[in-house]
Each structure stands twice: as C-alpha cells, then as structure tokens.
Design a protein around this motif. Structure first.
Motif, PDB file in Angstrom:
ATOM      1  N   ARG A   1       0.797  -1.234   0.000  1.00 18.41           N
ATOM      2  CA  ARG A   1       0.000   0.000   0.000  1.00 18.41           C
ATOM      3  C   ARG A   1       0.826   1.279   0.000  1.00 18.41           C
ATOM      4  NH1 ARG A   1      -3.801  -2.996   3.699  1.00 18.41           N
ATOM      5  NH2 ARG A   1      -2.609  -2.178   5.458  1.00 18.41           N
ATOM      6  N   ARG A   2       2.129   1.178   0.161  1.00 17.77           N
ATOM      7  CA  ARG A   2       2.968   2.376   0.148  1.00 17.77           C
ATOM      8  C   ARG A   2       4.191   2.096  -0.719  1.00 17.77           C
ATOM      9  NH1 ARG A   2       1.533   6.274   3.476  1.00 17.77           N
ATOM     10  NH2 ARG A   2       3.592   7.221   3.568  1.00 17.77           N
ATOM     11  N   ILE A   3       4.176   2.699  -1.915  1.00 14.54           N
ATOM     12  CA  ILE A   3       5.242   2.488  -2.891  1.00 14.54           C
ATOM     13  C   ILE A   3       5.738   3.853  -3.346  1.00 14.54           C
ATOM     14  CG2 ILE A   3       5.830   1.481  -5.129  1.00 14.54           C
ATOM     15  CD1 ILE A   3       3.337  -0.370  -4.706  1.00 14.54           C
ATOM     16  N   LEU A   4       7.036   4.040  -3.298  1.00 16.38           N
ATOM     17  CA  LEU A   4       7.648   5.300  -3.725  1.00 16.38           C
ATOM     18  C   LEU A   4       8.560   5.017  -4.909  1.00 16.38           C
ATOM     19  CD1 LEU A   4       8.208   8.331  -3.304  1.00 16.38           C
ATOM     20  CD2 LEU A   4      10.003   7.694  -1.678  1.00 16.38           C
ATOM     21  N   ALA A   5       8.231   5.576  -6.065  1.00 22.75           N
ATOM     22  CA  ALA A   5       9.004   5.366  -7.292  1.00 22.75           C
ATOM     23  C   ALA A   5       9.781   6.641  -7.609  1.00 22.75           C
ATOM     24  CB  ALA A   5       8.075   5.007  -8.448  1.00 22.75           C
ATOM     25  N   ILE A   6      11.107   6.536  -7.652  1.00 22.23           N
ATOM     26  CA  ILE A   6      11.989   7.676  -7.893  1.00 22.23           C
ATOM     27  C   ILE A   6      12.725   7.457  -9.207  1.00 22.23           C
ATOM     28  CG2 ILE A   6      13.860   9.070  -6.943  1.00 22.23           C
ATOM     29  CD1 ILE A   6      13.243   7.772  -4.193  1.00 22.23           C
ATOM     30  N   GLU A   7      12.627   8.420 -10.107  1.00 23.63           N
ATOM     31  CA  GLU A   7      13.279   8.289 -11.413  1.00 23.63           C
ATOM     32  C   GLU A   7      13.819   9.648 -11.851  1.00 23.63           C
ATOM     33  OE1 GLU A   7      15.018   7.542 -14.703  1.00 23.63           O
ATOM     34  OE2 GLU A   7      14.218   5.871 -13.521  1.00 23.63           O
ATOM     35  N   ALA A   8      15.087   9.647 -12.298  1.00 21.48           N
ATOM     36  CA  ALA A   8      15.731  10.908 -12.670  1.00 21.48           C
ATOM     37  C   ALA A   8      15.363  11.379 -14.062  1.00 21.48           C
ATOM     38  CB  ALA A   8      17.254  10.753 -12.569  1.00 21.48           C
ATOM     39  N   ASN A   9      15.083  10.441 -14.962  1.00 19.35           N
ATOM     40  CA  ASN A   9      14.803  10.825 -16.344  1.00 19.35           C
ATOM     41  C   ASN A   9      13.382  11.378 -16.452  1.00 19.35           C
ATOM     42  OD1 ASN A   9      14.027  10.664 -19.195  1.00 19.35           O
ATOM     43  ND2 ASN A   9      15.929   9.536 -19.489  1.00 19.35           N
ATOM     44  N   PRO A  10      13.211  12.660 -16.794  1.00 16.19           N
ATOM     45  CA  PRO A  10      11.866  13.253 -16.852  1.00 16.19           C
ATOM     46  C   PRO A  10      10.947  12.557 -17.854  1.00 16.19           C
ATOM     47  CG  PRO A  10      13.560  14.959 -16.936  1.00 16.19           C
ATOM     48  CD  PRO A  10      14.265  13.649 -17.116  1.00 16.19           C
ATOM     49  N   THR A  11      11.513  12.067 -18.941  1.00 20.36           N
ATOM     50  CA  THR A  11      10.691  11.373 -19.937  1.00 20.36           C
ATOM     51  C   THR A  11      10.126  10.082 -19.377  1.00 20.36           C
ATOM     52  OG1 THR A  11      11.985  12.300 -21.767  1.00 20.36           O
ATOM     53  CG2 THR A  11      10.699  10.322 -22.229  1.00 20.36           C
ATOM     54  N   LEU A  12      10.962   9.314 -18.674  1.00 22.41           N
ATOM     55  CA  LEU A  12      10.509   8.034 -18.127  1.00 22.41           C
ATOM     56  C   LEU A  12       9.471   8.229 -17.035  1.00 22.41           C
ATOM     57  CD1 LEU A  12      13.827   5.967 -17.970  1.00 22.41           C
ATOM     58  CD2 LEU A  12      11.960   5.782 -19.608  1.00 22.41           C
ATOM     59  N   ILE A  13       9.659   9.221 -16.169  1.00 27.71           N
ATOM     60  CA  ILE A  13       8.694   9.413 -15.084  1.00 27.71           C
ATOM     61  C   ILE A  13       7.363   9.912 -15.644  1.00 27.71           C
ATOM     62  CG2 ILE A  13       9.163  11.823 -14.437  1.00 27.71           C
ATOM     63  CD1 ILE A  13       8.825   8.891 -11.990  1.00 27.71           C
ATOM     64  N   GLN A  14       7.402  10.715 -16.709  1.00 27.66           N
ATOM     65  CA  GLN A  14       6.158  11.171 -17.332  1.00 27.66           C
ATOM     66  C   GLN A  14       5.422   9.994 -17.977  1.00 27.66           C
ATOM     67  OE1 GLN A  14       6.564  14.572 -19.935  1.00 27.66           O
ATOM     68  NE2 GLN A  14       4.610  14.185 -20.921  1.00 27.66           N
ATOM     69  N   ARG A  15       6.167   9.106 -18.608  1.00 27.83           N
ATOM     70  CA  ARG A  15       5.543   7.920 -19.198  1.00 27.83           C
ATOM     71  C   ARG A  15       4.924   7.039 -18.115  1.00 27.83           C
ATOM     72  NH1 ARG A  15      10.152   5.914 -23.561  1.00 27.83           N
ATOM     73  NH2 ARG A  15       9.977   7.678 -25.013  1.00 27.83           N
ATOM     74  N   PHE A  16       5.619   6.881 -16.993  1.00 29.37           N
ATOM     75  CA  PHE A  16       5.088   6.058 -15.916  1.00 29.37           C
ATOM     76  C   PHE A  16       3.819   6.678 -15.343  1.00 29.37           C
ATOM     77  CE2 PHE A  16       5.864   4.277 -11.408  1.00 29.37           C
ATOM     78  CZ  PHE A  16       4.990   3.227 -11.655  1.00 29.37           C
ATOM     79  N   GLN A  17       3.799   7.987 -15.200  1.00 27.12           N
ATOM     80  CA  GLN A  17       2.597   8.649 -14.711  1.00 27.12           C
ATOM     81  C   GLN A  17       1.431   8.467 -15.685  1.00 27.12           C
ATOM     82  OE1 GLN A  17       4.115  12.603 -14.126  1.00 27.12           O
ATOM     83  NE2 GLN A  17       4.907  12.169 -12.076  1.00 27.12           N
ATOM     84  N   GLU A  18       1.741   8.428 -16.982  1.00 26.59           N
ATOM     85  CA  GLU A  18       0.693   8.170 -17.963  1.00 26.59           C
ATOM     86  C   GLU A  18       0.140   6.759 -17.786  1.00 26.59           C
ATOM     87  OE1 GLU A  18      -0.106   8.375 -22.802  1.00 26.59           O
ATOM     88  OE2 GLU A  18       1.828   8.983 -21.974  1.00 26.59           O
ATOM     89  N   THR A  19       1.026   5.796 -17.565  1.00 30.13           N
ATOM     90  CA  THR A  19       0.581   4.427 -17.305  1.00 30.13           C
ATOM     91  C   THR A  19      -0.296   4.371 -16.066  1.00 30.13           C
ATOM     92  OG1 THR A  19       2.372   3.230 -18.410  1.00 30.13           O
ATOM     93  CG2 THR A  19       1.403   2.169 -16.512  1.00 30.13           C
ATOM     94  N   LEU A  20       0.102   5.072 -15.017  1.00 36.30           N
ATOM     95  CA  LEU A  20      -0.701   5.080 -13.790  1.00 36.30           C
ATOM     96  C   LEU A  20      -2.078   5.672 -14.044  1.00 36.30           C
ATOM     97  CD1 LEU A  20       1.981   6.170 -11.151  1.00 36.30           C
ATOM     98  CD2 LEU A  20       1.053   3.876 -11.518  1.00 36.30           C
ATOM     99  N   SER A  21      -2.138   6.671 -14.903  1.00 41.73           N
ATOM    100  CA  SER A  21      -3.421   7.297 -15.199  1.00 41.73           C
ATOM    101  C   SER A  21      -4.352   6.382 -15.986  1.00 41.73           C
ATOM    102  CB  SER A  21      -3.205   8.597 -15.986  1.00 41.73           C
ATOM    103  OG  SER A  21      -2.500   9.544 -15.224  1.00 41.73           O
ATOM    104  N   LEU A  22      -3.806   5.365 -16.627  1.00 41.26           N
ATOM    105  CA  LEU A  22      -4.612   4.422 -17.393  1.00 41.26           C
ATOM    106  C   LEU A  22      -5.242   3.336 -16.509  1.00 41.26           C
ATOM    107  CD1 LEU A  22      -2.256   3.920 -20.474  1.00 41.26           C
ATOM    108  CD2 LEU A  22      -4.408   5.196 -20.431  1.00 41.26           C
ATOM    109  N   ASN A  23      -4.895   3.338 -15.223  1.00 45.64           N
ATOM    110  CA  ASN A  23      -5.377   2.322 -14.301  1.00 45.64           C
ATOM    111  C   ASN A  23      -6.178   2.953 -13.172  1.00 45.64           C
ATOM    112  OD1 ASN A  23      -3.824  -0.377 -15.073  1.00 45.64           O
ATOM    113  ND2 ASN A  23      -2.389   1.315 -15.333  1.00 45.64           N
ATOM    114  N   GLN A  24      -6.849   2.096 -12.421  1.00 43.43           N
ATOM    115  CA  GLN A  24      -7.482   2.566 -11.196  1.00 43.43           C
ATOM    116  C   GLN A  24      -6.387   3.103 -10.280  1.00 43.43           C
ATOM    117  OE1 GLN A  24     -10.785   2.676 -10.509  1.00 43.43           O
ATOM    118  NE2 GLN A  24     -11.134   1.977 -12.615  1.00 43.43           N
ATOM    119  N   PRO A  25      -6.704   4.057  -9.378  1.00 38.88           N
ATOM    120  CA  PRO A  25      -5.667   4.632  -8.512  1.00 38.88           C
ATOM    121  C   PRO A  25      -4.853   3.554  -7.796  1.00 38.88           C
ATOM    122  CG  PRO A  25      -7.697   5.868  -8.281  1.00 38.88           C
ATOM    123  CD  PRO A  25      -8.022   4.677  -9.143  1.00 38.88           C
ATOM    124  N   LEU A  26      -3.539   3.658  -7.908  1.00 40.31           N
ATOM    125  CA  LEU A  26      -2.617   2.724  -7.278  1.00 40.31           C
ATOM    126  C   LEU A  26      -1.830   3.456  -6.194  1.00 40.31           C
ATOM    127  CD1 LEU A  26      -1.234   0.906 -10.460  1.00 40.31           C
ATOM    128  CD2 LEU A  26      -2.906   0.040  -8.821  1.00 40.31           C
TER     129      LEU A  26
END
Length: 282
Positions: A131-156
């Motif tokens: 229930r508590r996950i912290l994802a840290i990524e330096a590459n702005p492109t990769l973190i934006q893509r991951f946030q897009e993936t998260l938006s495609l799912n129910q809140p995680l």
C-alpha cells in the motif's frame, strides 16, 4: 515534488497537457502479438530466444499498449530496453528478483524503487498488495511515461518523484547511454559551464530527505538500480568506488547478509535480530 497516487483519469486534461489517449489507442502489430504469445509468462521467456523475440518486438511501433501484471501499460519498446523486455516476457523478466519481492512484501510493507524506469518493479509491488510504494526516477521522460501508465489504471498506491538521488542536494545533468533511456547516468554540473549549456538539468536529493517527505517511517524493501551510481546514495564517498565495493562494505558492517544472487543483481537482507524495520535492497 511528490505526485499523489490519486491521478486523473486518462480522459481528463491535465494542466498544460493534452488528454491522455485511451488504452488501446496504440495496438500491437501481428508480429508483436506473436512474440508475446510465445514468450510472455512462459518458460521460453528465460531462454536464448528472448533476445530474438525482444529485437523482433522492437521493430514495431514505438508506442504500444499492453498488460503487465494485470495493469494497463503504455510501452515504449524502441528506446527503452526495460519496456521491451517487460512487454515481451512479463514476470519472466527478472524472475528471481520478483519472486524475492513477493516473499517480502505485504499490504503493510513500504517499497522504495530507486531508479524506477518505466515502473516495472513498482507495478509488481502494487500487485503484491503493497500500500505504500515510492518510485523515484531521474529521467523526466521516463517518469512522465510512468505517470501516464498510472493514469490508465485505477488509482494505485504509488507515489512518483522526478529527481536523481545522491549524497547531497545539488543539480546535475543526465548523460544518455547506449541509445537506451533507462541507462542514462547523472553527472554533476561543470562549474565552468553556463546554465544554457545544460538544457536538461536534474535535481539531486538525498534519499533520506525524499523518504521523510513521503512520510515513510521505515523501508521494508528497496530496489536500487541507478547505473553504477549506487554508492552515492548509501554513503558519502571520499573517492569513486564500485558498486561491488559498496556491497562488500554493507556486508562487512555486520548488518547485512547476501540473501541471493542473480545474473545482474545482488540481494541483501538485514540480519536478525533486527527483523522489525528490515531494510533490504538489490
């Protein structure tokens, strides 16, 4: 700034950004579907044919939608090896590491993913009901893509933060490697160069500060994969040292033991009797 796991749905327009395209907008080609059919979650995904299947998959479109661990994921296989291998092999990619995560993680656990890339391990931790996950990524492109993936799912329960992790708070620049977005390294800013010489400035912050800001009182398990810069996260070195040297330092401290080895990673566990607040990393 930390990003709340309660992200807008893909149909909403975020500030300054166009609406996220619905899942399925980027279908796989027949060849890509065949590669997944043969390799995904199958024993062949561990063998020598994997490299051929991944290369085959990368010859298709740059963006494809598919499932990973039961979640909707927007893969970018051409410029990111983790996307390509995850899309083709699923849980057979980093199989032993994922098995180790499943044995340790629980709903009450906290997982910190340093060098999150496209979110492969964070998504798996969510599948483990963490229930508590912290994802840290330096590459702005990769973190934006991951946030897009998260938006495609129910809140995680995944908090994302876009920054590099180091010994002190400073600013660096991202140095790409091997035409693979997930293999970039952070280099300190040159004191002789002007800010205009560094178009992609990356904030660097100590891990302790990030974890405290996220409200984590302890770390149950941590994945650390930042392309040879791991020693900057766990110690303040007087000179550059190799990750292998750092791992030996952790073991010699008497606090950690080797819980396992894989082809690419070392699995470390906190020694007993300090099982409460166990900190593990690989």
């Amino acid at each position: 700034m930390l990003r709340s796991p309660t992200l807008p749905s893909y149909a909403e327009t975020r500030a300054g950004l166009a609406p996220i395209a619905p899942f399925g907008t980027y279908p796989m080609t027949r060849r890509q579907r065949l590669a997944r059919l043969v390799m995904h979650e199958r024993l062949l995904g561990r063998g020598r044919l994997r490299r051929l299947a991944v290369s085959w998959f990368q010859q298709g479109p740059n963006i494809v939608d598919g499932l990973l661990f039961g979640y909707r994921v927007r893969f970018h296989p051409r410029d990111n090896q983790t996307d390509a291998k995850g899309a083709v092999c699923g849980a057979l990619y980093n199989r032993r590491e994922l098995h180790w995560l499943r044995r340790i993680l629980s709903p009450d656990a906290t997982f910190v993913d340093v060098g999150a890339n496209m979110g492969f391990f964070s998504l798996y931790a969510a599948q483990c009901q963490t229930r508590r996950i912290l994802a840290i990524e330096a590459n702005p492109t990769l973190i934006q893509r991951f946030q897009e993936t998260l938006s495609l799912n129910q809140p995680l329960p995944i908090w994302t933060i876009s920054c590099a992790v180091g010994a002190t708070s400073e600013t660096g620049t991202l140095m790409p490697r091997y035409h693979d977005l997930g293999s970039g390294q952070i280099a300190p800013l040159s004191t002789e160069a002007s800010p205009s010489d560094h178009p992609a400035l990356i904030p660097i912050r100590p891990l302790k500060d990030i974890v405290i800001e996220a409200g984590f009182k302890q770390i149950t398990l941590m994945k650390l994969d930042i392309e040879g810069m791991e020693y900057h996260v766990l110690e303040r070195p007087t000179q550059k040292s190799a990750w292998s040297g750092l791992s030996m330092l952790l073991i010699k401290s008497g606090l950690y033991r080797i819980a396992g080895r894989t082809r690419a990673n070392l699995l470390l566990s906190r020694k007993k009797p300090s099982m409460i607040g166990q900190v593990s990393s690989f």
